[in-house]
Design an enzyme around this catalytic site. Structure first.
Site, PDB file in Angstrom:
ATOM      1  N   CYS B  50       0.818  -1.206   0.000  1.00  0.00           N
ATOM      2  CA  CYS B  50       0.000   0.000   0.000  1.00  0.00           C
ATOM      3  C   CYS B  50       0.859   1.266   0.000  1.00  0.00           C
ATOM      4  O   CYS B  50       0.393   2.343  -0.352  1.00  0.00           O
ATOM      5  CB  CYS B  50      -0.966   0.000   1.175  1.00  0.00           C
ATOM      6  N   HIS B  94      19.110   0.318  -0.713  1.00  0.00           N
ATOM      7  CA  HIS B  94      17.691   0.678  -0.678  1.00  0.00           C
ATOM      8  C   HIS B  94      16.844  -0.526  -0.251  1.00  0.00           C
ATOM      9  O   HIS B  94      15.984  -0.412   0.633  1.00  0.00           O
ATOM     10  CB  HIS B  94      17.239   1.189  -2.049  1.00  0.00           C
ATOM     11  N   GLU B 109       8.476  -0.728  11.342  1.00  0.00           N
ATOM     12  CA  GLU B 109       7.344  -1.678  11.236  1.00  0.00           C
ATOM     13  C   GLU B 109       7.835  -2.954  10.558  1.00  0.00           C
ATOM     14  O   GLU B 109       8.750  -2.934   9.726  1.00  0.00           O
ATOM     15  CB  GLU B 109       6.171  -1.031  10.479  1.00  0.00           C
ATOM     16  N   GLU B 111       5.813  -5.446   9.095  1.00  0.00           N
ATOM     17  CA  GLU B 111       4.944  -6.049   8.089  1.00  0.00           C
ATOM     18  C   GLU B 111       5.633  -6.084   6.714  1.00  0.00           C
ATOM     19  O   GLU B 111       5.455  -7.018   5.941  1.00  0.00           O
ATOM     20  CB  GLU B 111       3.657  -5.231   8.002  1.00  0.00           C
ATOM     21  N   GLY B 184     -19.085   4.353  23.403  1.00  0.00           N
ATOM     22  CA  GLY B 184     -19.046   5.331  22.320  1.00  0.00           C
ATOM     23  C   GLY B 184     -18.777   4.610  21.015  1.00  0.00           C
ATOM     24  O   GLY B 184     -18.109   3.568  20.998  1.00  0.00           O
TER      25      GLY B 184
END
Lengths: 263, 346
Positions: B50, B94, B109, B111, B184
């Protein structure tokens, strides 16, 4: 040979202690196996020492303060190896290593005490009483360690922004469970020790028996109130620390017992 | 032959552009085949998440192949974009930074590592990789493992939801048996509830002044709705309460919770107050077994996590440089590879 074994085991405990300090200082402690190996190595050498010493005196080697401290340190290591590994609270090792190292260091710094040879026939009840009581104190020392860890982690969780130790301490419910199991284990052993004390041929001094009963009573009441949900884990952790401090006061009484054994 | 990488990511392209270039999982193999043919690539791996779309390739003329790759991707997407290009040492560096999470939106992260592994596995299965990219990606996975083991780059939570999960795990350990009450029907509360569900929470009760909204969210999250005037009756049975209501006053005071805590025995209670003004009396935190964190506290912890990870980046870069040098040393031994030199980090 005895001193070499003891020095070797002290070195192992120092290794575990230093490793914990370095890791905690770097803020990257991960429950690893080095702590376990260090304490297990120290325990094996300590067991060798106690075996040789036991042979020399012809009984359980708790005849003077030096031996009592080594035996107590051995009991703490035994309790850690049983509880720490079974319940995977590896960090308990980080807190156990300094305790066993400290106890043993004090023992080594004491003036060299020769093993007291046995005079007269052995009293099985007396040896059962003394050895189970000391192992019980070792287990309760570990309960005290778990209590300290519980209070530290609880304080971290109550803080607005916890410190770095928060990340490396186990969950408080795990620590509470460890405290409960150690208390049960310790109280059962202490009970066996006290019951065995009633069958000893030679009468035990009132101060010593009174102190032992008081320590047992405090732990038993705490455990009872906890299982009845009257006490919260927070209070139990505080009592675990306080009661062990009280138990340490009874060590001189243990010394008196050592003197009696030597007779 | 030269290794190169072209791509776009969350820093160089907005989400509306990234979604045009995103490659569906099912079409990766055919895309790889066409890409290799059109751009004359000896080897290729396509990574599409994503936050990034990247092509890693091996070619005798890296510059021409990179241009051809960009043209091909733009044609498929039906859109134009600026692609970054990295060659040889920079390309390896990279990829290593990407797998370590240093190039991610949330630094550290983890993932992304799984996503890179899947992209590589797809290329491997379709025969699009050879000695060079196999070596490069295997080395990348080793770097990621070393960085995760030897640095604190993945430690600490960096969002309100993950902070709440971390606190809950430090109270209860395994969250599978925890019951959560959500007060809520706002987005913030639902996000935290989802974070907890992602870590094993199965039982969720929702309560809102408008029951229909609670019921709707309960259907969405897989929980049970409760009328708002009954939420306090659920307190003895739940372990975590997340509140994000628009109430003007306090919903719960220490005086109200104390008898509930006595009835709960030794079970702790974790209160997450996301509301402004706050729903829970701050004095609740003084009760034994109660752990209260408000939105300020959670955000401060998340910020602390971000800063802590930032401090670890330098150590990660050092480890990465060692692996870049190792990869280049391997490449120099290959007769079919160009003789690369170690260039400075971008």
């Amino acid at each position: 040979m005895e001193r070499y074994l003891l020095a070797g085991s002290t070195f192992f405990y120092l290794l575990g202690f230093a490793y914990s300090l370095l890791q905690l200082g770097a803020g990257k402690f991960r429950p690893g196996r080095l702590n376990l190996y260090a304490i297990a190595g120290g325990f094996v050498l300590q067991t060798g020492f106690l075996y040789l010493r036991g042979h020399a005196v012809g009984r359980c080697p708790i005849t003077n303060t030096f031996e009592i401290l080594v035996f107590l340190s051995w009991s703490v290591a035994l309790a850690y190896l049983v509880v720490g590994t079974t319940y995977r609270i590896s960090l308990l090792g980080a807190f156990t290593a300094p305790l066993v190292f400290g106890l043993q260091l004090v023992a080594l710094l004491l003036p060299s005490a020769p093993a007291a040879a046995r005079r007269g026939p052995p009293d099985g009840w007396l040896e059962l009483h003394a050895s189970t009581s000391l192992v019980a104190y070792g287990v309760l020392a570990l309960a005290c360690v778990a209590g300290v860890m519980f209070l530290v982690q609880e304080k971290q969780l109550k803080m607005r922004v916890p410190g770095s130790i928060f990340h490396i301490l186990p969950p408080i419910t795990t620590l509470a469970e460890a405290m409960k199991r150690l208390l049960w284990f310790g109280v059962i052993l202490l009970s066996i020790g006290i019951i065995a004390g009633f069958f000893i041929g030679t009468p035990i001094g009132r101060i010593k028996s009174g102190a032992s009963m008081l320590v047992w009573l405090v732990y038993a009441v705490v455990l009872f109130l906890w299982t009845r949900n009257v006490l919260h884990s927070h209070r139990v952790a505080q009592y675990c620390i306080g009661a062990f401090a009280l138990a340490l006061v009874t060590l001189p009484a243990m010394y008196a017992l050592g003197g009696m054994l030597a007779k | 032959m030269n290794i190169f990488c072209i791509g776009l990511n969350h820093r160089t392209a907005g989400v509306s552009l990234r979604e045009r270039f995103a490659v569906e999982e099912g079409s990766v193999v055919s895309l790889l085949s066409e890409l290799r043919r059109e751009a004359a690539l000896g080897e290729a791996v396509v990574l599409s998440t994503c936050n990034r779309v990247e092509v890693y390739g091996l070619s005798g003329d890296a510059e021409a192949s990179a241009r051809a790759c960009a043209d091909f991707l733009q044609r498929v997407a039906g859109a134009e974009a600026e692609f970054y290009r990295r060659e040889q040492a920079e390309g390896a560096r990279h990829l290593f930074r990407v797998v370590c999470g240093l190039d991610s939106m949330v630094v550290g992260e983890t993932e992304i590592l799984g996503q890179v592994k899947e992209a590589y596995a797809a290329a491997l299965r379709s025969g699009a990789t050879g000695a060079a990219l196999n070596r490069l990606f295997q080395q990348a996975f080793r770097v990621a493992k070393q960085v995760r083991t030897e640095t604190g780059i993945t430690r600490g939570a960096v969002s309100v939801g993950s902070v709440a999960v971390e606190l809950a795990e430090k109270i209860f350990g395994d969250l599978a048996d925890c019951r959560v009450l959500l007060l809520g029907a706002g987005k913030a509360g639902a996000r935290v509830a989802r974070s907890l569900q992602s870590r094993g929470v199965r039982r969720l009760v929702l309560s809102n002044r408008t029951f229909e909204r609670a019921a709707g969210l309960a259907r969405e999250l897989g929980g049970m709705a409760l009328h708002f005037d009954q939420w306090q009756s659920a307190l003895p049975d739940v372990d975590i309460v997340i509140s994000s209501t628009a109430a003007r006053g306090r919903l719960l005071s220490a005086g109200e919770l104390a008898p509930v805590m006595a009835a709960r025995g030794d079970r702790p209670l974790f209160l997450v107050d996301l509301a402004v003004p706050r729903d829970f009396d701050p004095a609740l935190n003084d009760l034994d077994g109660v752990f209260l964190h408000d939105i300020d506290s959670l955000q401060a912890m998340a910020q602390q996590g971000v800063e802590a990870r930032g401090l670890e980046v330098e150590r990660c870069e050092e480890l990465i440089e060692v692996h870049v040098a190792e990869f280049l040393s391997w490449a120099r031994q290959r007769p079919d590879m160009a003789k690369p030199s170690l260039s400075a980090a971008p």
